[in-house]
Design a protein around this motif. Structure first.
Motif, PDB file in Angstrom:
ATOM      1  N   GLY A   1      -9.216  11.782   9.860  1.00  0.00           N
ATOM      2  CA  GLY A   1      -7.847  12.248  10.032  1.00  0.00           C
ATOM      3  C   GLY A   1      -6.872  11.458   9.183  1.00  0.00           C
ATOM      4  O   GLY A   1      -7.241  10.532   8.456  1.00  0.00           O
ATOM      5  N   GLU A   2      -5.607  11.830   9.290  1.00  0.00           N
ATOM      6  CA  GLU A   2      -4.565  11.143   8.531  1.00  0.00           C
ATOM      7  C   GLU A   2      -4.110   9.888   9.258  1.00  0.00           C
ATOM      8  O   GLU A   2      -4.153   9.805  10.476  1.00  0.00           O
ATOM      9  CB  GLU A   2      -3.367  12.074   8.310  1.00  0.00           C
ATOM     10  CG  GLU A   2      -3.659  13.219   7.355  1.00  0.00           C
ATOM     11  CD  GLU A   2      -2.379  13.890   6.852  1.00  0.00           C
ATOM     12  OE1 GLU A   2      -1.284  13.338   7.108  1.00  0.00           O
ATOM     13  OE2 GLU A   2      -2.483  14.940   6.205  1.00  0.00           O
TER      14      GLU A   2
ATOM     15  N   GLU B   1       3.482   6.660  12.406  1.00  0.00           N
ATOM     16  CA  GLU B   1       3.912   5.683  13.416  1.00  0.00           C
ATOM     17  C   GLU B   1       3.336   4.286  13.183  1.00  0.00           C
ATOM     18  O   GLU B   1       3.805   3.321  13.783  1.00  0.00           O
ATOM     19  CB  GLU B   1       3.515   6.165  14.815  1.00  0.00           C
ATOM     20  CG  GLU B   1       4.332   7.313  15.360  1.00  0.00           C
ATOM     21  CD  GLU B   1       3.928   8.663  14.786  1.00  0.00           C
ATOM     22  OE1 GLU B   1       4.590   9.673  15.090  1.00  0.00           O
ATOM     23  OE2 GLU B   1       2.918   8.707  14.020  1.00  0.00           O
ATOM     24  N   ILE B   2       2.333   4.162  12.303  1.00  0.00           N
ATOM     25  CA  ILE B   2       1.780   2.828  12.047  1.00  0.00           C
ATOM     26  C   ILE B   2       2.843   1.898  11.485  1.00  0.00           C
ATOM     27  O   ILE B   2       2.782   0.672  11.666  1.00  0.00           O
ATOM     28  CB  ILE B   2       0.563   2.912  11.099  1.00  0.00           C
ATOM     29  CG1 ILE B   2      -0.250   1.614  11.169  1.00  0.00           C
ATOM     30  CG2 ILE B   2       0.985   3.235   9.679  1.00  0.00           C
ATOM     31  CD1 ILE B   2      -1.584   1.684  10.454  1.00  0.00           C
ATOM     32  N   SER B   3       3.837   2.472  10.845  1.00  0.00           N
ATOM     33  CA  SER B   3       4.909   1.644  10.278  1.00  0.00           C
ATOM     34  C   SER B   3       5.810   1.040  11.352  1.00  0.00           C
ATOM     35  O   SER B   3       6.625   0.166  11.065  1.00  0.00           O
ATOM     36  CB  SER B   3       5.756   2.473   9.302  1.00  0.00           C
ATOM     37  OG  SER B   3       6.367   3.562   9.978  1.00  0.00           O
TER      38      SER B   3
ATOM     39  N   ILE C   1      -1.193   8.548   2.352  1.00  0.00           N
ATOM     40  CA  ILE C   1      -0.848   7.257   2.961  1.00  0.00           C
ATOM     41  C   ILE C   1       0.627   7.329   3.342  1.00  0.00           C
ATOM     42  O   ILE C   1       1.464   7.750   2.537  1.00  0.00           O
ATOM     43  CB  ILE C   1      -1.093   6.111   1.961  1.00  0.00           C
ATOM     44  CG1 ILE C   1      -2.564   6.095   1.553  1.00  0.00           C
ATOM     45  CG2 ILE C   1      -0.684   4.776   2.567  1.00  0.00           C
ATOM     46  CD1 ILE C   1      -2.836   5.187   0.373  1.00  0.00           C
ATOM     47  N   PRO C   2       0.997   6.968   4.581  1.00  0.00           N
ATOM     48  CA  PRO C   2       2.398   7.123   5.007  1.00  0.00           C
ATOM     49  C   PRO C   2       3.372   6.473   4.033  1.00  0.00           C
ATOM     50  O   PRO C   2       3.186   5.320   3.626  1.00  0.00           O
ATOM     51  CB  PRO C   2       2.425   6.426   6.369  1.00  0.00           C
ATOM     52  CG  PRO C   2       1.024   6.538   6.875  1.00  0.00           C
ATOM     53  CD  PRO C   2       0.157   6.425   5.659  1.00  0.00           C
ATOM     54  N   GLY C   3       4.394   7.216   3.672  1.00  0.00           N
ATOM     55  CA  GLY C   3       5.394   6.689   2.750  1.00  0.00           C
ATOM     56  C   GLY C   3       6.202   5.548   3.325  1.00  0.00           C
ATOM     57  O   GLY C   3       6.819   4.779   2.582  1.00  0.00           O
ATOM     58  N   THR C   4       6.195   5.442   4.655  1.00  0.00           N
ATOM     59  CA  THR C   4       6.971   4.376   5.307  1.00  0.00           C
ATOM     60  C   THR C   4       6.166   3.101   5.483  1.00  0.00           C
ATOM     61  O   THR C   4       6.625   2.172   6.156  1.00  0.00           O
ATOM     62  CB  THR C   4       7.445   4.852   6.691  1.00  0.00           C
ATOM     63  OG1 THR C   4       6.299   5.279   7.456  1.00  0.00           O
ATOM     64  CG2 THR C   4       8.413   6.009   6.561  1.00  0.00           C
TER      65      THR C   4
ATOM     66  N   ALA D   1      -3.167  12.237  -2.596  1.00  0.00           N
ATOM     67  CA  ALA D   1      -1.743  12.131  -2.940  1.00  0.00           C
ATOM     68  C   ALA D   1      -1.501  10.803  -3.645  1.00  0.00           C
ATOM     69  O   ALA D   1      -2.418  10.175  -4.161  1.00  0.00           O
ATOM     70  CB  ALA D   1      -0.867  12.319  -1.710  1.00  0.00           C
ATOM     71  N   SER D   2      -0.253  10.369  -3.685  1.00  0.00           N
ATOM     72  CA  SER D   2       0.115   9.212  -4.498  1.00  0.00           C
ATOM     73  C   SER D   2       0.186   7.928  -3.680  1.00  0.00           C
ATOM     74  O   SER D   2       0.227   7.960  -2.450  1.00  0.00           O
ATOM     75  CB  SER D   2       1.475   9.462  -5.165  1.00  0.00           C
ATOM     76  OG  SER D   2       2.463   9.693  -4.161  1.00  0.00           O
ATOM     77  N   ILE D   3       0.188   6.833  -4.404  1.00  0.00           N
ATOM     78  CA  ILE D   3       0.370   5.524  -3.769  1.00  0.00           C
ATOM     79  C   ILE D   3       1.847   5.365  -3.416  1.00  0.00           C
ATOM     80  O   ILE D   3       2.712   5.526  -4.285  1.00  0.00           O
ATOM     81  CB  ILE D   3      -0.080   4.399  -4.710  1.00  0.00           C
ATOM     82  CG1 ILE D   3      -1.563   4.545  -5.047  1.00  0.00           C
ATOM     83  CG2 ILE D   3       0.205   3.035  -4.092  1.00  0.00           C
ATOM     84  CD1 ILE D   3      -2.044   3.572  -6.106  1.00  0.00           C
TER      85      ILE D   3
END
Length: 986
Positions: A447-448, A452-454, A473-476, A495-497
């Motif tokens: 899964g993604e 909320e990990i941020s 990867i979460p942008g936050t 997607a991107s870093i």
């Protein structure tokens, strides 16, 4: 005649009565003089003022700490825990012929004990424990009435006079542990002391076997022989001690099986035989149903854990790690009691996890790592909100992790590594506000990664490699300001870093290899000040390699097997990075032979850039030279010009109760309290009674040259009225933290500046530890100073918009207020790291000898980890009481190398702890010393952040407070059993 005889008969008793009263009066006067002499022998700062009542005009029996018998003679002296120093005047004390109790424990008494102690023949209670005496303990064979003898951790060494105890048949409590006596066998003289109920001989150099005669001491409720060199088997005779409440045998060299008959010890609550060479099974323990703590870790036990453990109603702590135990854990384990921790790690256990070990909602430590457990994590553990450490790594567990596990509100580490878990990390992780380490690598999680990990903002390490995570990867993720390690390799991220990773200023290790990431490499990664390892290999990244990566000092760089194009930056075209760019067919280079040369157009562009750079540098040098010339001309003026004649600019940062004039009037010689490289420091007493400290900095020296190296906040390389000076002082002035000294205002003129601070009446930590102003700081105060100073540095590193590196952290720059609360002060070498500046590249060695981090030996580049190193030195000063540089360390050695050389054995580690620190606090002091060792790691990337240091210091103290809760009050011998919660550190 008869009348005269009667009168003589009547007067004779009166005569004797008068004589007796005279003798009693003389004896009382003698006792007064003895006690006054005793008072003069004891020195030091007595916080309780216990000697206020000890004067020649008062009755002896009214003296504080003194109790008299019915005839008015001194019977008891109790001056324990009174912060006393000095020597023990045994010859004087033993002239008190009715003395039965002498209690002087938990003080700072030193020197040797004279043979005169043998004259205290009526003593029943003698307590000299927790002091700093030296030499051997004298013969006391005449003290045959003694019932209580406590000498534990009192500093004695040499050969102990065991034979002098032989006639003390009334002895009830004997506590001689934690002294460096000469190696000896268990003293057989003790085996005839049939009334003993308390025997504490831990850590006093005993060797040989435990004698069978120990079974004669049937009144024992506590037997402690830990941390010695005892060998052989535990004798079966020990099972005769059916009144035992506590049996401590850990850290010896005992062998063989547990003796049969342990079932007789029905009153035993605490049993610790850890760190020995014991073998066999644990079946004899199954009858000890009153057990509160059972600790047998680091032995060679085999067989199964008794199922009866699951029925124990009082069991709080169970520690069996590092054995060879097999079979399942009892399924009812922990179901009945307020379990604190269970540690069965590093065994061969199988079966499922018992479901109810946190049933009572009190568990803090859950350690099942490195076994063969199977099945799922029971859902009940998702409700265990007290859990701090949850480690089940290296097992064969499977299924979906209960969502609440991710969001445990007090968890500091969650380690699920190397299992077969499936499913996602859920959004619950946003509730894990204290989570510092998340280890879930080598599973089948998918899964993604939730946004909320941020919100788990305490995260220091995220290790998710070798799973099946996908999506973006979460942008936050850049909101995780403390993040130091991020491992995402061998997943299916796409997607991107995220560019926001450039905000993770403490990121040192970044690995995103073997995913499906695309797009450009963010140039923001080049501004990460502590990045040490960068692996982006085997993705689908495209575009050019950012020039900004060239500013990094990487030990590992791997961009191989992507779709990168363009020129490899010259700064990265070095032998150390050979192979770092392979598998990118679109790259070219003029320096790396394995790549095609870049086109002439590219070369022309590069040449143009080089010309522009050279022109810019030349212009900058020219302007700098012109500026210096103007400064020199401007500085040729009369140094003695009065402050009053100058034009002053006042900038206030707090509400001020004083005027500019009051400050200027106080800059006089009689108010001078210190001198520094940039100017003088004055104490200013205001009309309202408030005191301030004012630092006066000349921006020109007597020769008219500018002072380019100021040791005042943010004045380095600045003039008094420059915009840079104003901006940097303004930044410092915005600091609002209880552990950073308060800057009230700046008062500047063309030639000098005044900085007005709050005044610290107790000087510096250096003064209190090392100088003639030395104060015997108790451990609680030392720990509070350590935590407070750490929080001040944590604020500078993490709590401001721009990172502030102090660069001169030392005990003399930690000031103490009237309550001994610390303030970080003197930011003279401080450096504010600009948001766009990347690493600090100041080419001036900053700091003080003994505190300077070793990286100055090979680079002048400095980051906040240099502050961490210096703070580690301060922690070592607090624990050992020693200066950073001492002759005893040896030539060219400092306190860091000395501590490192002493980390050989528990005995040598304990010997480093300041003798002023009582035994009850030494375990906590050692924990702080361990933190200091982490802070002073040679490689900066291995040092913790100040945020982590604060957490570790607070956790060390929390563990100690837990000990006091578990143990309750001190026993009569003054012993604190720090070992009751060993194993919690896993």
């Amino acid at each position: 005649m008869s009348s005269s005889t009667d009168r003589r008969k009547f007067h004779l008793p009166l005569h004797f009565l008068f004589l007796l009263l005279c003798l009693l009066s003389a004896a009382a006067a003698d006792e007064l003089q003895i006690l006054l002499a005793l008072k003069s022998a004891f020195q030091g700062s007595n916080t309780n003022n216990i000697f206020n009542t000890w004067n020649s005009t008062s009755r002896v029996c009214s003296f504080t700490g003194i109790a008299c018998n019915e005839n008015g003679f001194v019977r008891d002296i109790d001056l324990s825990n009174q912060n006393l120093s000095g020597f023990l005047a045994a010859d004087a004390i033993c002239q008190l012929k009715s003395l039965e109790t002498l209690s002087l424990g938990f003080n700072f008494l030193d020197g040797t004990i004279k043979e005169g102690l043998n004259n205290c023949v009526n003593l029943k209670y003698l307590d000299l424990g927790q002091n700093s005496f030296s030499g051997s303990f004298p013969d006391i064979s005449s003290l045959s009435r003694l019932e209580h003898l406590n000498l534990n951790n009192s500093g004695f060494s040499g050969t102990f006079p065991w034979k002098s105890l032989a006639n003390m048949t009334g002895l009830i409590r004997l506590s001689l542990g934690d002294n460096r006596f000469d190696q000896s066998l268990f003293p057989t003289e003790l085996l005839n002391l049939k009334k003993l109920n308390w025997l504490y001989l831990a850590n006093c150099s005993l060797g040989g076997p435990i004698p069978k005669g120990i079974g004669n001491l049937t009144e024992l409720i506590n037997l402690e022989l830990s941390q010695n060199n005892m060998v052989g088997e535990i004798p079966s005779e020990i099972t005769k001690l059916n009144k035992l409440w506590q049996l401590e045998l850990y850290d010896n060299k005992l062998t063989g099986r547990l003796p049969s008959g342990l079932r007789n010890l029905t009153n035993l609550e605490n049993f610790d035989a850890s760190q020995n060479r014991l073998e066999g099974d644990l079946s004899e323990l199954r009858f000890l149903e009153n057990s509160v703590t059972l600790q047998f870790y680091e032995n060679n036990f085999t067989g199964e854990i008794p199922a009866e453990f699951g029925e124990f109603k009082k069991l709080v702590n169970l520690s069996l790690y590092k054995n060879k135990l097999t079979g399942p854990l009892p399924q009812k384990l922990g179901s009945w009691s307020k379990t604190d921790f269970i540690d069965v790690s590093e065994n061969l256990l199988t079966g499922s996890i018992p479901p109810d070990m946190c049933k009572m909602g009190t568990m803090r430590g859950f350690f099942l790592l490195q076994n063969n457990f199977t099945g799922e994590i029971p859902a009940n553990y998702a409700k265990c909100t007290t859990l701090k450490r949850f480690r089940v790594n290296i097992n064969s567990l499977s299924g979906v992790v209960p969502p609440g596990i991710w969001g445990l509100p007090n968890a500091e580490i969650i380690d699920l590594t190397s299992n077969q878990f499936q499913g996602p990390i859920t959004s619950d992780i946003g509730n894990a506000k204290t989570l510092a380490q998340l280890f879930v690598s080598y599973n089948q999680l998918s899964g993604e990664l939730p946004d909320e990990i941020s919100k788990a903002t305490s995260l220091l390490s995220i290790v998710l490699n070798n799973n099946r995570f996908s999506g973006k990867i979460p942008g936050t993720i850049g909101d995780l300001k403390l993040l130091g390690t991020l491992y995402l390799q061998s997943n299916m991220f796409s997607a991107s870093i995220p560019k926001s990773l450039g905000s993770c200023d403490f990121l040192s290790d970044l690995n995103m290899a073997e995913n499906s990431l695309s797009g450009d490499i963010p140039s923001s990664l080049g501004s990460l000040p502590t990045l040490n390892s960068l692996n982006l290999s085997r993705n689908q990244l495209s575009g050019e390699i950012p020039m900004s990566l060239g500013s990094l000092r990487l030990s590992l760089l791997d961009l191989s097997h992507n779709r990168l194009t363009g020129a490899i930056p010259k700064s990265l075209s070095i032998e150390a990075y050979n192979g770092s760019f392979s598998g990118n067919s679109g790259l070219c280079s003029t320096d790396v032979s394995s790549f095609p040369r870049c086109s002439s157009r590219s070369g022309m562009s590069k040449d143009v850039r080089t010309l522009i750079i050279c022109f810019s540098v030349g212009l900058a040098i020219l302007l700098a030279s012109l500026t210096c010339f103007l400064f020199l001309k401007k500085g040729e003026k009369d140094e003695d010009r009065s402050l009053k004649e100058e034009s002053w600019d006042v900038k206030s940062f707090h509400v001020m109760s004083f005027t500019e004039g009051e400050i200027l009037d106080s800059i006089q010689q009689e108010n001078l309290i210190g001198k520094g490289g940039s100017g003088n420091v004055y104490r200013v007493s205001l009309a309202n009674g408030k005191e301030l400290a004012v630092k006066h900095i000349w921006n020109t020296n007597p020769n008219g040259r500018k002072k380019f190296e100021s040791t005042t906040p943010m004045l380095a390389k600045r003039g008094g009225k420059s915009k840079e000076f104003d901006a940097e002082v303004q930044t410092l002035s915005s600091i609002r933290h209880v552990n950073v000294v308060k800057l009230y205002c700046s008062i500047t003129s063309e030639d000098s500046s005044l900085l007005v601070y709050e005044y610290m009446p107790n000087g510096s930590l250096w003064d209190r530890l090392h100088t003639c102003q030395k104060m015997k700081l108790d451990w609680e105060t030392r720990h509070e100073i350590a935590v407070g100073a750490a929080k001040g540095l944590e604020y500078l590193h993490h709590g401001l918009e721009r990172l502030v590196i102090h660069r001169d952290v030392k005990s003399s720059n930690i000031l103490l207020d009237e309550f001994l609360k610390p303030r970080i002060a003197d930011f003279g070498l401080a450096k504010i790291v600009q948001a766009t500046a990347g690493k600090d590249s100041t080419h001036v060695i900053a700091g003080t000898h003994g505190y300077i981090a070793p990286e100055y030996g090979y680079t002048y580049k400095v980051n906040e980890k240099s502050d961490v190193y210096s703070f580690g030195v301060v922690l070592m000063e607090l624990v050992t009481g020693k200066r950073p540089i001492e002759a005893e360390f040896g030539e060219n050695k400092d306190i860091v190398s000395w501590v490192s050389s002493m980390l050989k054995s528990r005995e040598s580690i304990l010997s480093m702890v300041d003798s002023y620190i009582p035994e009850v606090y030494k375990e906590e002091a050692i924990k702080v010393l361990r933190i200091a060792v982490l802070c002073t790691a040679r490689l900066p990337e291995l040092r913790p952040s100040m945020r982590s240091v604060v957490q570790m210091l607070e956790e060390a103290h929390e563990t100690f407070k837990l000990l006091k809760i578990v143990i309750g009050k001190d026993d009569a011998a003054g012993n604190k059993k720090m070992e009751l919660v060993k194993g919690i550190e896993n």
